[in-house]
Design a protein around this motif. Sequence first.
Motif, PDB file in Angstrom:
ATOM      1  N   MET A   1       0.812  -1.291  -0.014  1.00  0.00           N
ATOM      2  CA  MET A   1      -0.048   0.071   0.106  1.00  0.00           C
ATOM      3  C   MET A   1       0.871   1.360  -0.104  1.00  0.00           C
ATOM      4  N   ALA A   2       0.537   2.141  -0.668  1.00  0.00           N
ATOM      5  CA  ALA A   2       1.304   3.586  -0.856  1.00  0.00           C
ATOM      6  C   ALA A   2       1.193   4.441   0.295  1.00  0.00           C
ATOM      7  N   ARG A   3       2.469   4.891   0.667  1.00  0.00           N
ATOM      8  CA  ARG A   3       2.398   5.672   2.012  1.00  0.00           C
ATOM      9  C   ARG A   3       2.334   6.864   1.628  1.00  0.00           C
ATOM     10  N   ALA A   4       1.420   7.754   2.380  1.00  0.00           N
ATOM     11  CA  ALA A   4       1.041   9.302   2.358  1.00  0.00           C
ATOM     12  C   ALA A   4       2.353  10.005   2.211  1.00  0.00           C
ATOM     13  N   SER A   5       2.353  11.162   1.533  1.00  0.00           N
ATOM     14  CA  SER A   5       3.763  12.107   1.503  1.00  0.00           C
ATOM     15  C   SER A   5       3.170  13.468   1.715  1.00  0.00           C
ATOM     16  N   MET A   6       4.160  14.161   2.103  1.00  0.00           N
ATOM     17  CA  MET A   6       3.901  15.724   2.291  1.00  0.00           C
ATOM     18  C   MET A   6       5.125  16.071   2.112  1.00  0.00           C
ATOM     19  N   GLU A   7       5.430  17.243   1.317  1.00  0.00           N
ATOM     20  CA  GLU A   7       6.576  17.896   0.956  1.00  0.00           C
ATOM     21  C   GLU A   7       7.175  18.842   2.197  1.00  0.00           C
ATOM     22  N   VAL A   8       8.500  18.679   2.249  1.00  0.00           N
ATOM     23  CA  VAL A   8       9.232  19.335   3.406  1.00  0.00           C
ATOM     24  C   VAL A   8      10.487  20.041   2.663  1.00  0.00           C
ATOM     25  N   GLN A   9      10.835  21.110   3.254  1.00  0.00           N
ATOM     26  CA  GLN A   9      12.098  21.853   2.847  1.00  0.00           C
ATOM     27  C   GLN A   9      13.456  21.427   3.488  1.00  0.00           C
ATOM     28  N   VAL A  10      14.349  21.080   2.798  1.00  0.00           N
ATOM     29  CA  VAL A  10      15.599  20.819   3.333  1.00  0.00           C
ATOM     30  C   VAL A  10      16.438  21.910   3.041  1.00  0.00           C
ATOM     31  N   VAL A  11      17.222  22.391   3.967  1.00  0.00           N
ATOM     32  CA  VAL A  11      18.037  23.698   3.762  1.00  0.00           C
ATOM     33  C   VAL A  11      19.319  23.440   4.596  1.00  0.00           C
ATOM     34  N   ARG A  12      20.254  24.073   3.932  1.00  0.00           N
ATOM     35  CA  ARG A  12      21.735  24.068   4.700  1.00  0.00           C
ATOM     36  C   ARG A  12      22.025  25.427   5.215  1.00  0.00           C
ATOM     37  N   GLY A  13      22.362  25.501   6.551  1.00  0.00           N
ATOM     38  CA  GLY A  13      22.617  26.815   7.159  1.00  0.00           C
ATOM     39  C   GLY A  13      24.020  27.120   7.062  1.00  0.00           C
ATOM     40  N   ASP A  14      24.243  28.419   7.350  1.00  0.00           N
ATOM     41  CA  ASP A  14      25.653  29.021   6.917  1.00  0.00           C
ATOM     42  C   ASP A  14      26.487  28.377   7.985  1.00  0.00           C
ATOM     43  N   ASP A  15      26.004  27.875   9.293  1.00  0.00           N
ATOM     44  CA  ASP A  15      26.844  27.122   9.968  1.00  0.00           C
ATOM     45  C   ASP A  15      26.924  25.620   9.683  1.00  0.00           C
ATOM     46  N   GLY A  16      26.483  25.089   8.687  1.00  0.00           N
ATOM     47  CA  GLY A  16      26.601  23.709   8.474  1.00  0.00           C
ATOM     48  C   GLY A  16      25.432  22.958   8.926  1.00  0.00           C
ATOM     49  N   THR A  17      24.714  23.242   9.567  1.00  0.00           N
ATOM     50  CA  THR A  17      23.392  22.734  10.109  1.00  0.00           C
ATOM     51  C   THR A  17      22.304  22.565   8.927  1.00  0.00           C
ATOM     52  N   VAL A  18      22.106  21.107   8.767  1.00  0.00           N
ATOM     53  CA  VAL A  18      20.815  20.914   7.957  1.00  0.00           C
ATOM     54  C   VAL A  18      19.522  21.058   8.577  1.00  0.00           C
ATOM     55  N   ARG A  19      18.549  21.631   7.914  1.00  0.00           N
ATOM     56  CA  ARG A  19      17.328  21.746   8.483  1.00  0.00           C
ATOM     57  C   ARG A  19      16.034  21.129   7.801  1.00  0.00           C
ATOM     58  N   VAL A  20      15.444  20.323   8.083  1.00  0.00           N
ATOM     59  CA  VAL A  20      14.291  19.610   7.379  1.00  0.00           C
ATOM     60  C   VAL A  20      13.123  20.381   8.239  1.00  0.00           C
ATOM     61  N   ALA A  21      12.431  21.294   7.325  1.00  0.00           N
ATOM     62  CA  ALA A  21      11.514  22.146   7.792  1.00  0.00           C
ATOM     63  C   ALA A  21      10.054  21.723   7.319  1.00  0.00           C
ATOM     64  N   GLY A  22       9.274  21.329   8.399  1.00  0.00           N
ATOM     65  CA  GLY A  22       8.019  21.025   8.148  1.00  0.00           C
ATOM     66  C   GLY A  22       7.132  22.041   8.395  1.00  0.00           C
ATOM     67  N   PRO A  23       5.683  21.995   8.834  1.00  0.00           N
ATOM     68  CA  PRO A  23       4.851  23.330   8.952  1.00  0.00           C
ATOM     69  C   PRO A  23       5.357  24.030  10.302  1.00  0.00           C
ATOM     70  N   GLY A  24       4.750  25.413   9.965  1.00  0.00           N
ATOM     71  CA  GLY A  24       5.256  26.418  11.205  1.00  0.00           C
ATOM     72  C   GLY A  24       4.884  25.739  12.584  1.00  0.00           C
ATOM     73  N   ILE A  25       5.583  26.120  13.574  1.00  0.00           N
ATOM     74  CA  ILE A  25       5.354  25.759  14.995  1.00  0.00           C
ATOM     75  C   ILE A  25       5.252  26.617  15.758  1.00  0.00           C
ATOM     76  N   GLY A  26       4.380  26.822  16.806  1.00  0.00           N
ATOM     77  CA  GLY A  26       4.182  27.913  17.660  1.00  0.00           C
ATOM     78  C   GLY A  26       4.910  27.893  19.067  1.00  0.00           C
ATOM     79  N   PRO A  27       4.399  28.312  19.973  1.00  0.00           N
ATOM     80  CA  PRO A  27       4.923  28.424  21.461  1.00  0.00           C
ATOM     81  C   PRO A  27       5.635  27.160  21.866  1.00  0.00           C
ATOM     82  N   ASP A  28       6.497  26.962  22.661  1.00  0.00           N
ATOM     83  CA  ASP A  28       7.235  25.867  23.136  1.00  0.00           C
ATOM     84  C   ASP A  28       6.156  24.874  24.037  1.00  0.00           C
ATOM     85  N   PHE A  29       5.099  25.388  24.447  1.00  0.00           N
ATOM     86  CA  PHE A  29       4.275  24.251  25.129  1.00  0.00           C
ATOM     87  C   PHE A  29       3.469  23.820  23.915  1.00  0.00           C
TER      88      PHE A  29
END
Length: 416
Positions: A1-29
């Motif tokens: 059975m095919a698995r659902a998918s959703m696009e994410v953004q993969v970005v390399r930062g200036d410090d070498g950290t790679v971020r996979v960005a999903g939907p926006g996230i609010g406050p820490d709680f």
Amino acid sequence: MARASMEVQVVRGDDGTVRVAGPGIGPDFTRAVLDVAGAVLTWPVLGDPVPPSAEIHDVARAQQWLWAVYGEGVAVAVQACAAGELRDVQVPADMTPLAGGAARLGFGHWAARWWPASYLDGIPALHPDMLGLELAALTHECQQLFDDEDDQPDACVGELIGDHQAALDPLLQWWHATPPSTDTARRLERVLRAVDDAADSTGSDGEALRRLRWSLTQPRPDGAPVAVDPVALFVRHDGYALAAGEPLVAGGRVIARGAGTNDWRRYPAGFVDAAETAVSWTARALGARRQIEVEVVAHIAAPTTSGPLLVAEVGVDGVRASRVSLARRDDVWSGRADLDLSAGETRPRFEIGVLLPGFDPGPGPEGGADRDAIRALARRRLATAAQPFASNTAAYDGSSGPFLAEIAAATTDEDY
């Protein structure tokens, strides 16, 4: 059975950290967070299930789980960004089984920290030992997320079992008292077997664990199970102990009274009832003196240390806030202090919040709407947990549905 998918953004930062960005996230709680090998994963607690966001500081270590959480496309894109071949790319992410297990584990850690237990709002607390053992089971099932380095506090299966094994015997009794064909029985058995496997792999030992292992090797008793109330198995006997502190002064002329701000981010979990109205205050005129009295409804697990722990931050008419020490007495934190008000002041404007010095990150943006959304989420989950689970023989998916601690809390009539 095919698995659902959703696009994410993969970005390399200036410090070498790679971020996979999903939907926006609010406050820490409103965020579930999980420390994994080489990265930190984050999910929004509110809304539909989505792939996690990731901040990857060690791509080599993260490759052991990237493909299993996001799918091959994201794993390849992360490697290309780390090597400098790409800077920013959109990639479809699969909703994989490990992604589901990781999201459940992250939510469990969120619930241990942010569950809005409130006597005033009628939201029961989750039993910490019951939740802790299910987190141990989930951590064991999600071992692909972790490695042997010491920078992953969420990987400590042995510690979770050691801290929470007081719930093992009650969980066994609940399991034996539950018809085997029900979802609840399958949830219980999956958790108990995973804890047993985890204890074996980590070298954990103890009488409760030995009883667990023996019990899992025995056939289930024939006949109808003996009815057991899970609430009675896990009932608390905390009670309220008196803490040092002078009784508040009665009398005087009331100048003003109201409710303060109950910002969950400013004190540790288990200190204050999560209701928006848990912080109340009264300003009085006592002759020429002006005094503020603050009362804060305590969480049932709040510490009863003799010295003041919490403080109330009191601002008057926009002037820099002063602090009032609070001590726990029975089921409230309370304290009072003199106010610098002129005798002719009749309508002062008060801003009052509660915090723990040394823990407090400072006041953040107003989060009342987000706190209401979290309370609504807790009520929905408890309503789902209160429904009887169907008796069937279908394959059981342990990565979804309520936690055992939610099922027990949903059936409680305890006077929390």
